[in-house]
Design a protein around this motif. Structure first.
Motif, PDB file in Angstrom:
ATOM      1  N   GLU A  87      23.678 -18.622  29.640  1.00 24.51           N
ATOM      2  CA  GLU A  87      22.743 -18.343  30.551  1.00 24.51           C
ATOM      3  C   GLU A  87      22.886 -19.140  31.822  1.00 24.51           C
ATOM      4  N   THR A 127      18.505 -16.654  23.961  1.00 21.80           N
ATOM      5  CA  THR A 127      19.358 -18.005  24.147  1.00 21.80           C
ATOM      6  C   THR A 127      19.284 -18.898  22.986  1.00 21.80           C
ATOM      7  N   ASP A 179      25.264 -14.371  27.630  1.00 20.80           N
ATOM      8  CA  ASP A 179      24.123 -14.429  27.669  1.00 20.80           C
ATOM      9  C   ASP A 179      23.230 -13.911  28.984  1.00 20.80           C
ATOM     10  N   GLU A 180      22.697 -12.760  29.154  1.00 19.74           N
ATOM     11  CA  GLU A 180      22.198 -12.343  30.475  1.00 19.74           C
ATOM     12  C   GLU A 180      23.503 -12.220  31.556  1.00 19.74           C
TER      13      GLU A 180
END
Ligand SMILES: Nc1ncnc2c1ncn2[C@@H]1O[C@H](COP(=O)(O)OP(=O)(O)OP(=O)(O)O)[C@@H](O)[C@H]1O
Ligand SMILES: [Mg+2]
Lengths: 253, 321
Positions: free
Chosen positions: B92, B54, B168-169
Motif C-alpha cells: 500500500e 492491509t 494492495d490498493e
C-alpha cells in the motif's frame, strides 16, 4: 548474490549520508592537526602523532559505526522500504547480513582513507613507519566490525536513540572489561560473580587496541593477531546470530 | 485441512491482534478470516478503511505474524521462500529507496530473485514499457509523482514474472487514465494465466474486474463469492418498464408482476422486482400489441451491498464459489 545486492545497495545508501562525510572530515582534521601540534611540542612528537592519529581513526570510525549502524534496520522499517524486500524470496537473516556487510564495506573504505591521511602526516614528519602500525589498523577494523554488529543487534529491537545509547555504553564498558574483573576481585561475593560474568559476556574491546604497541614500536606476533582476530569474528558471528533470531520474530508494522 | 493444488491462497481462521499504546490495548485487526483464491482468477479483497485488508495481506507476505490461524500460498505456509519466488507484491502507498533511478530500482529487485545480466535488462525494458514509464527510466524515484511511484511499484511486483500477484490498493493515487491502465493490466495478467488478488475500497473497479470478491469489515468476512451472484443474492435488482397503449386488461395482467405501476395518460410505468419478471411482462405486451418505450434495469451494484453491509447486516452471505 542476494546478500551482496543488499550490501551494495546499503553501501550506496551510506555514501549518501552527510553524517559520514562530516565525521570523515573531522577525523582528517584531527589527524592533520598533529602537523601543527608537533611544532609546539618538543620531543616525544613521534609518539604523539601516532597516538592522536590512531585515536582519531578509532574514535571517528566508532562514531560512524554507531550512528550509521543504528539506522540500518530501523530506518528500513520506519520508511517501510523493507516491505518489498522481505516479501521477495529473501530470508530475514540475509537481509540483516546484507545490511551488515554494506556498512562494513563503508567502514573499511573510511578507515582506508583515514589511514592514508595518517600515513601522509607520518611521511611529512619523517616518522618511521613500522609493520605494527598496519597490524593495529587491521585490529581497529575488527573492532569496528564488532561495534557495527552491536549497533545492528540493538537496532533490530529498539529505537535509534536507545540503540545509540546502548551501543555507546557498550563501547565504553567494552574497553574497561579488565577493570571490571579487577574490581570484582576486590569486591568479592555476589558483586564478584556479576562483574566476572560481565567480563566474560561483554566484548573485550581493549584486546583490539594496539596503540601502545605502535607508539612504543613493539611488534605483535602474527599468532597473537590471529587469536585476537578470531575472537573478534566469533563475537561478531554471535551478535549477528542473536540479531537474526530477534529479527526473525519481529512484526513489520 | 485439505489444500488442493489449484488453491493459490488459502486462509484459515486467520486473526491478528495488535497491542497498541503503553498499556498494550488489544486491537483486533483481522478476526477469524477464512478465504481461498483459485488459480487463474481475479480476486477482489474489499472493505472500508481500517477493515483489515492491509493487515491480512501483510500476513500473506510474511511481514507480520498471525495471532491465530494459518495462511498458505501455493500450499506452502506463508514465508516459504520457494513460494515467495512465485509471488509479486505491491504494498500500500509504496515506499522505495528514492535515490535509485527506475532502472536501478528494478535491477535491485531483479537481483533479489537471482535474475542477472541481459535477461534481467530485457525484462526491465519490457516492464518499463508495460507500465508506461520508459520516459522516466533514468530519473531518481524521489522526483516521481505518486502515480509514477505506483507504476514502478507495479513493475517491481512483476519483475519475476510471478504466478500470483498481490496488489494492495493498486489504483490509489492514479488518475482516471492510470486507473484504466491498471485495470487493463490486471486483465492482461489474468489472460496470461496469472492469479491476481487486489484490495480496494473502490467497488467500481472490483465490479469491472473481479471473478470473485471477499468483503470484510472490522476484520470479519461479511460477504464473499462471484460478483454476479453476490449482486443478485445480496441486493435487489429492479427493472423499470415504460409502455404506451397498453389495454386495461393488459394493465391488470401486468399488475401482479410489478412492485408498482403508475398510469399517466396513455403511458404506463411498471417497476419489476427483478429481471426474472421481464420475460413474462414482455409476453403480456406482445399479446396486447402495446409499445415498449423503455426497459431500464436499475443496476444494483457492489456499492449497494457494501452500504447495506455497513449498515449492520452482520450475517455472512455465503454464495457457492
Ligand atoms: N501497526 C498497527 N498497530 C496497531 N493497529 C494497527 C496497525 N496496523 C493496523 N492497525 C489497525 O488494524 C485495523 C486494520 O487496519 P488495516 O490497515 O489492515 O486496514 P485496511 O483495510 O487496509 O484499510 P485502508 O483501506 O485504509 O487501507 C485498523 O483498525 C488499524 O487501526
Ligand atoms: Mg490498507
Amino acid at each position: 548474490m542476494k546478500v551482496l545486492s543488499i550490501a551494495f545497495n546499503t553501501f550506496r545508501e551510506n555514501l549518501r549520508d552527510k553524517l559520514l562525510y562530516n565525521l570523515l572530515i573531522f577525523a582528517l582534521l584531527m589527524i592533520g592537526s598533529s602537523l601543527i601540534l608537533m611544532r609546539l611540542t618538543l620531543g616525544e612528537f613521534h609518539r604523539l602523532i601516532l597516538d592522536i592519529g590512531l585515536g582519531s581513526i578509532n574514535f571517528f570510525g566508532v562514531l560512524i559505526a554507531i550512528f550509521v549502524g543504528i539506522g540500518l534496520v530501523s530506518k528500513e522499517i520506519e520508511k517501510k522500504t523493507i516491505y518489498t524486500i522481505i516479501s521477495k524470496p529473501v530470508a530475514r537473516f540475509q537481509f540483516l547480513l546484507g545490511k551488515y556487510v554494506g556498512l562494513s564495506l563503508t567502514l573499511l573504505i573510511n578507515t582506508a582513507i583515514m589511514a592514508c591521511g595518517l600515513l601522509a602526516v607520518l611521511y611529512m614528519q619523517d616518522v618511521p613507519i613500522h609493520a605494527v602500525l598496519f597490524k593495529a589498523l587491521i585490529m581497529i577494523v575488527v573492532e569496528f566490525m564488532v561495534i557495527t554488529a552491536v549497533a545492528l543487534l540493538f537496532s533490530t529491537f529498539s529505537s535509534a536513540t536507545f540503540s545509540a545509547i546502548f551501543t555507546l555504553a557498550l563501547y565504553v564498558i567494552g574497553h574497561l572489561t579488565p577493570d571490571l574483573k579487577a574490581f570484582g576481585e576486590k569486591m568479592g561475593g555476589l558483586g564478584k560473580t556479576i562483574l566476572e560474568g560481565m567480563y566474560y559476556v561483554l566484548p573485550n574491546l581493549d584486546r583490539f587496541n594496539l596503540k601502545g604497541h605502535v607508539t612504543h614500536q613493539l611488534d605483535v606476533p602474527t599468532g597473537d593477531l590471529l587469536v585476537i582476530g578470531a575472537y573478534g569474528l566469533a563475537y561478531t558471528a554471535f551478535l549477528l546470530t542473536l540479531a537474526s533470531v530477534i529479527f526473525q520474530r519481529r512484526d513489520f508494522r | 485441512m485439505n489444500i488442493d493444488s489449484e488453491q493459490i491462497i488459502t486462509v484459515h481462521h486467520l486473526s491478528k491482534i495488535f497491542k497498541v499504546g503503553f498499556w498494550g490495548r488489544r486491537v483486533t485487526a483481522v478476526d477469524e478470516l477464512s478465504l481461498d483464491v483459485q488459480r487463474g482468477e481475479i480476486y477482489g479483497f474489499l472493505g472500508p478503511n481500517g477493515a483489515g485488508k492491509t493487515t491480512t495481506i501483510k500476513m500473506l507476505m510474511g511481514l507480520i505474524y498471525p495471532s491465530q490461524g494459518t495462511a498458505h500460498l501455493f500450499g506452502q505456509p506463508v514465508g516459504d521462500r520457494a513460494a515467495k519466488a512465485k509471488v509479486g507484491f505491491l504494498p500500500e502507498s509504496p515506499y522505495f529507496y528514492d535515490y535509485l533511478t527506475s532502472r536501478e530500482f528494478l535491477r535491485f529487485y531483479g537481483h533479489l530473485f537471482g535474475l542477472l545480466g541481459s535477461m534481467l535488462e530485457k525484462r526491465i525494458d519490457e516492464l518499463l514499457e508495460l507500465v508506461g514509464m520508459v520516459h522516466a527510466r533514468d530519473l531518481q524515484l524521489r522526483k516521481f509523482s505518486k502515480g509514477m511511484l505506483q507504476r514502478v511499484g507495479i513493475a517491481q511486483a512483476l519483475i519475476n514474472d510471478p504466478e500470483l500477484v498481490i496488489l494492495d490498493e493498486p489504483m490509489s493515487g492514479l488518475d482516471p487514465i492510470g486507473r484504466k491502465e491498471v485495470r487493463d493490466l490486471i486483465v492482461r495478467l489474468k489472460e496470461s494465466g496469472k492469479t491476481v488478488m487486489f484490495s480496494s475500497h473502490i467497488l467500481h473497479d472490483a465490479e469491472l474486474l473481479c471473478d470473485r470478491v471477499a468483503m470484510i469489515m472490522k476484520g470479519k468476512l461479511v460477504a464473499c463469492g462471484l460478483v454476479s451472484e453476490l449482486i443478485d443474492h445480496g441486493t435487489t435488482q429492479e427493472v423499470e418498464m415504460v409502455v404506451d397503449r397498453l389495454s386495461p386488461e393488459g394493465i391488470e395482467a401486468l399488475r401482479p408482476l410489478a412492485m408498482k405501476t403508475v398510469l399517466h395518460g396513455e403511458r404506463v410505468m411498471a417497476i419489476l422486482a427483478s429481471q426474472r419478471q421481464v420475460d413474462d411482462a414482455l409476453e403480456i405486451l406482445r399479446a396486447n400489441k402495446a409499445k415498449l418505450v423503455s426497459l431500464i434495469p436499475h443496476k444494483a451494484s457492489l456499492e449497494d451491498l457494501f452500504i447495506r453491509k455497513a449498515k449492520g447486516v452482520q450475517q455472512v452471505v455465503e454464495v457457492h464459489a
